[in-house]
Design a protein around this motif. Structure first.
Motif, PDB file in Angstrom:
ATOM      1  N   ASN A  10      37.255  36.064  31.830  1.00 57.08           N
ATOM      2  CA  ASN A  10      36.593  35.717  33.092  1.00 57.08           C
ATOM      3  C   ASN A  10      36.603  34.206  33.358  1.00 57.08           C
ATOM      4  OD1 ASN A  10      34.617  34.886  31.325  1.00 57.08           O
ATOM      5  ND2 ASN A  10      33.177  36.498  31.849  1.00 57.08           N
ATOM      6  N   ASP A  11      37.608  33.530  32.803  1.00 56.99           N
ATOM      7  CA  ASP A  11      37.900  32.115  33.074  1.00 56.99           C
ATOM      8  C   ASP A  11      36.869  31.118  32.541  1.00 56.99           C
ATOM      9  OD1 ASP A  11      40.328  32.686  34.382  1.00 56.99           O
ATOM     10  OD2 ASP A  11      39.261  33.121  36.243  1.00 56.99           O
ATOM     11  N   GLU A  12      36.127  31.493  31.532  1.00 57.96           N
ATOM     12  CA  GLU A  12      35.248  30.532  30.871  1.00 57.96           C
ATOM     13  C   GLU A  12      36.049  29.783  29.816  1.00 57.96           C
ATOM     14  OE1 GLU A  12      32.025  32.622  29.049  1.00 57.96           O
ATOM     15  OE2 GLU A  12      31.275  33.392  30.932  1.00 57.96           O
ATOM     16  N   THR A  13      35.682  28.530  29.597  1.00 55.26           N
ATOM     17  CA  THR A  13      36.266  27.730  28.523  1.00 55.26           C
ATOM     18  C   THR A  13      35.124  27.187  27.677  1.00 55.26           C
ATOM     19  OG1 THR A  13      38.146  27.109  29.907  1.00 55.26           O
ATOM     20  CG2 THR A  13      37.725  25.743  27.979  1.00 55.26           C
ATOM     21  N   ARG A  35      37.039  41.255  28.429  1.00 56.41           N
ATOM     22  CA  ARG A  35      37.562  42.057  27.318  1.00 56.41           C
ATOM     23  C   ARG A  35      38.329  41.269  26.276  1.00 56.41           C
ATOM     24  NH1 ARG A  35      40.235  45.916  31.599  1.00 56.41           N
ATOM     25  NH2 ARG A  35      40.640  43.808  32.261  1.00 56.41           N
ATOM     26  N   PHE A  36      38.604  39.989  26.502  1.00 58.83           N
ATOM     27  CA  PHE A  36      39.365  39.273  25.482  1.00 58.83           C
ATOM     28  C   PHE A  36      38.973  37.810  25.382  1.00 58.83           C
ATOM     29  CE2 PHE A  36      42.275  38.810  29.160  1.00 58.83           C
ATOM     30  CZ  PHE A  36      42.515  37.440  29.139  1.00 58.83           C
TER      31      PHE A  36
END
Length: 109
Positions: A10-13, A35-36
């Motif tokens: 979900n584009d978190e870093t 999921r990953f």
């Protein structure tokens, strides 16, 4: 803090997470659009990473790549705890971090 960067579906870093933060990320994955995780060392080493995929109710697919496509392996695990242990040891560059798992070569198209 671990010398890694974690990226989520979900584009978190998450740069330089602690062990508990990494563990929390592994335990939370499974829902749609979450999921990953892809984990890369800092500084980044091309084609060297560890990642995990998990859908709720299914196994965890743990993968690592250590160079070219011929050095990409996976193992299925039924619990997040061995995933967390392996990813943490990998991040710390512990010798033998992946021992004890039945790694299989991953054939990419």
């Amino acid at each position: 803090m671990l010398e890694i960067t974690v990226r989520t579906e979900n584009d978190e870093t998450h740069p330089r997470p602690g062990v508990e933060a990494l563990a929390g990320l592994v335990r939370r994955i499974g829902a749609k659009r979450d999921r990953f995780l892809v984990v890369e060392r800092r500084p980044d080493e091309p084609d060297v990473y560890v990642q995990v995929w998990h859908e709720e109710g299914e196994n965890y697919t743990l993968e690592y790549r250590d160079g070219g496509p011929d050095k990409h392996f996976q193992v299925l695990l039924d619990d997040p705890e061995p995933v967390i242990t392996a990813m943490t040891a990998w991040a710390r560059r512990e010798p033998g971090w992946g021992e004890g798992h039945a790694w299989e070569a991953l054939e990419l198209p």
